[in-house]
Design an enzyme around this catalytic site. Structure first.
Site, PDB file in Angstrom:
ATOM      1  N   GLU A  63      47.424  43.445  36.969  1.00  0.00           N
ATOM      2  CA  GLU A  63      47.754  42.165  37.609  1.00  0.00           C
ATOM      3  C   GLU A  63      49.133  42.169  38.262  1.00  0.00           C
ATOM      4  OE1 GLU A  63      45.136  40.841  37.591  1.00  0.00           O
ATOM      5  OE2 GLU A  63      44.232  40.324  35.695  1.00  0.00           O
ATOM      6  N   GLY A  64      49.495  43.298  38.850  1.00  0.00           N
ATOM      7  CA  GLY A  64      50.828  43.439  39.423  1.00  0.00           C
ATOM      8  C   GLY A  64      51.764  43.980  38.365  1.00  0.00           C
TER       9      GLY A  64
END
Length: 593
Positions: A403-404
């Site tokens: 998620e980043g």
């Protein structure tokens, strides 16, 4: 100018106001429906999923899809799906109580999160009524499984650098997609893929079905951890996707991608927080049974100190996640998800981008800390696959990348704050100037006793941040956005403030609730430890930022201001750890579970 109440509910607004305990949601406020859902999820995972962890790790065919369908039968795949489309339309608190229980099923949690979060929610929040009616019932039941396809071999953090293309055919009926997506969770068995491709150079989101001609897959990746989950390339070769399968607005796929990642980060934090509780429980069980020099490991102060920090940091992560759930629930109140609501949903998701990033970074790093200490408590046995802590340690590492990366999420925090300050959404620079004037005229306030005094310490931490950020913005100007050394330091300050404040406000709110005295006592001591530890970091980060952006007399003056703000009462942190350890060992699990 927005009122303090309004600012407290704005994304990032907590930095500018004194937030009162009544403004935060805490897990002790969960109602009986939430607790019943939590128990049901716990029982399902313990009885149906956990016994099959080894089969999952070996990727035994059909196991994970069968378990997902069982979860669908219980309604666990449709928590955020509107009832009109086969879901339950539950609140954000419900997604947290489920999310923190699912990790007890090992890699199943990864498949579950990818399906229910970033796989399904683009359609829930940004899909048309027709798309929702067509796809959501099957996704909510588990008849079909979803996957999210953003990352490419050459673009990870640089999502907008994607090379996958989509070209409208001559008839105007279909987009022809070409490209390769990398590290796609659920790719081995997913039926529906949310694929990002560029139309005339602009990112657009498409719903792609597995059986569309031209869709193929790479081999399963051999991973360090989460081995039971499916991770493959998704290869698109002249795939004809109906024009009506565009999700959101054409050329504005970044709005879908980044906002869905916001909610994905929040949900990941809930899972990481639940995982930390499980790791602590596992380490406590081992330490209580393992004897050295004729006594259990829990007898030794060196082990107790580890257990205290593990429990305290888990408490902080839990406080942050539930506080953010309260903010998001407030932001989504009244939003009708049955029709085309993409603009309203996008605005609601974007509002708390800062808090979602803070959740993700904090909870994933708490889990990594707890898992590492869990292995250390096990000693050599922690390195042996026979013991579950070995798998937990390997599985924990991906969360700082998912998620980043945590680096990207940290940079997002000051970047978003500065953008909102420049647009007038947040009076950040005015607040920084006010701190400067206060330092020139005010004398230090007297120390307050108890949790009120600890909260005052957090408020001083906010002033340290505002002072450092204001000087950095003043001296660096537009160049600040490229000075990642300074931005990372400022991000760490925001993280420490949000974490410490969430912990202290929860402990203060507990004072007015009917919960056991030992519950309140643990929260008070854990939040005090967290606040003092955070403040030590805040003071150091403020000094580092100031020394980086100021020179000469201006630097000396600013550092004198830091010294003035940093005056504080002393606290017996070793004593707090000793008391927290005693409570944790006595419970044999995370004390507030």
């Amino acid at each position: 100018m927005a009122s303090e109440t309004d600012l407290a509910l704005r994304g990032g607004g907590f930095l500018l106001v004194e937030v009162s305990p009544d403004r935060v949601f805490i897990p002790e406020e969960l109602n009986e429906d939430h607790l019943q859902l939590k128990r049901m999820t716990h029982n399902f995972v313990e009885k149906e999923v956990a016994p099959r962890i080894e089969e999952l790790e070996e990727k035994k065919e059909g196991v994970i899809t069968s378990l997902l369908r069982q979860a669908g039968d219980l309604g666990l795949l449709g928590l955020e799906v509107p009832e009109e489309f086969g879901g339950l339309s539950l609140d954000k608190y419900s997604t947290v109580v489920v999310g923190e229980e699912v990790p007890r099923g090992g890699s199943f949690a990864v498949a579950y999160a990818a399906h229910t979060g970033i796989g399904t929610l683009p359609i829930v929040y940004f899909g048309t009524s027709q798309q929702k009616a067509k796809y959501l019932p099957a996704l909510a039941s588990g008849e079909k499984i979803a996957a999210y396809c953003l990352t490419e071999p050459g673009s990870g953090s640089d999502a907008l650098g994607a090379k996958t293309t989509a070209v409208l055919n001559a008839e105007g009926t279909h987009y022809i997609l070409n490209g390769t997506k990398q590290f796609i969770t659920n790719a081995g068995f997913a039926d529906i893929f949310l694929v990002y491709a560029k139309v005339d150079g602009k990112l657009t989101n498409f719903i792609v079905e597995r059986d569309m001609p031209g869709v193929s897959f790479g081999l399963e990746e051999k991973k360090m951890g989460i081995r039971g989950s499916s991770t493959r390339q998704v290869i698109l070769e002249d795939v004809a996707v109906p024009a009506e399968n565009v999700v959101g607005e054409l050329g504005r796929g970044h709005v879908v991608a980044f906002n869905i990642l916001n909610v994905g980060r929040f949900k990941l934090a809930a899972a990481a927080m639940g995982s930390a509780q499980l790791v602590l429980e596992t380490a406590l069980g081992y330490a209580a049974e393992r004897k050295q020099f004729g006594v259990p490991l829990t007898y030794f102060g060196a082990i107790q100190a580890k257990l205290a920090e593990m429990a305290a940091q888990t408490y902080v992560a839990e406080s942050v996640v539930y506080r953010t759930a309260g903010l998001m629930e407030e932001g989504f109140r009244g939003l009708d998800l049955t029709g085309d609501c993409r603009k309203e949903a996008g605005k609601a998701l974007e509002e708390y981008a800062i808090e979602c990033s803070l959740n993700k970074v904090l909870a994933s790093e708490v889990l990594d800390f707890v898992a590492d200490e869990g292995v250390q408590i096990h000693g050599g046995y922690g390195f042996i696959q026979e013991y579950p802590i070995e798998r937990m340690y390997r599985d924990s590492r991906i969360n700082r990348i998912f998620e980043g990366t945590n680096e990207i999420n940290r940079l997002l925090v000051p970047g978003t704050l500065l953008k909102r300050a420049m647009s007038g959404e947040l009076p950040l620079l005015q607040a920084a100037q006010a701190v400067g004037k206060e330092l020139l005229s005010a004398s230090p306030a007297g120390q307050e006793e108890g949790l009120g005094g600890v909260l005052r310490l957090v408020q001083k931490g906010k002033k340290l941040f505002l002072m450092a950020a204001g000087l950095a913005a003043q001296r660096e100007g537009n160049a600040l956005k490229d000075n990642q050394f300074v931005l990372m330091a400022l991000a760490e300050m925001v993280l420490q403030i949000y974490a410490a404040e969430s912990a202290v406000l929860r402990a203060m709110k507990l004072e007015g609730l009917e919960v056991q005295a030992k519950h309140k006592l643990f929260a008070a001591k854990a939040s005090t430890l967290a606040a003092y530890t955070a403040f030590n970091s805040l003071e150091q980060q403020a000094k580092e930022v100031i020394c980086a952006v100021e020179k000469g007399d201006a630097q000396a003056t600013a550092l004198a201001g830091v010294k003035k703000l940093a005056r504080r009462a002393n606290a017996d942190l070793i004593g707090l750890r000793r008391e927290l350890a005693a409570m944790t060992v006595e419970q044999g699990k995370y004390p507030l579970r």
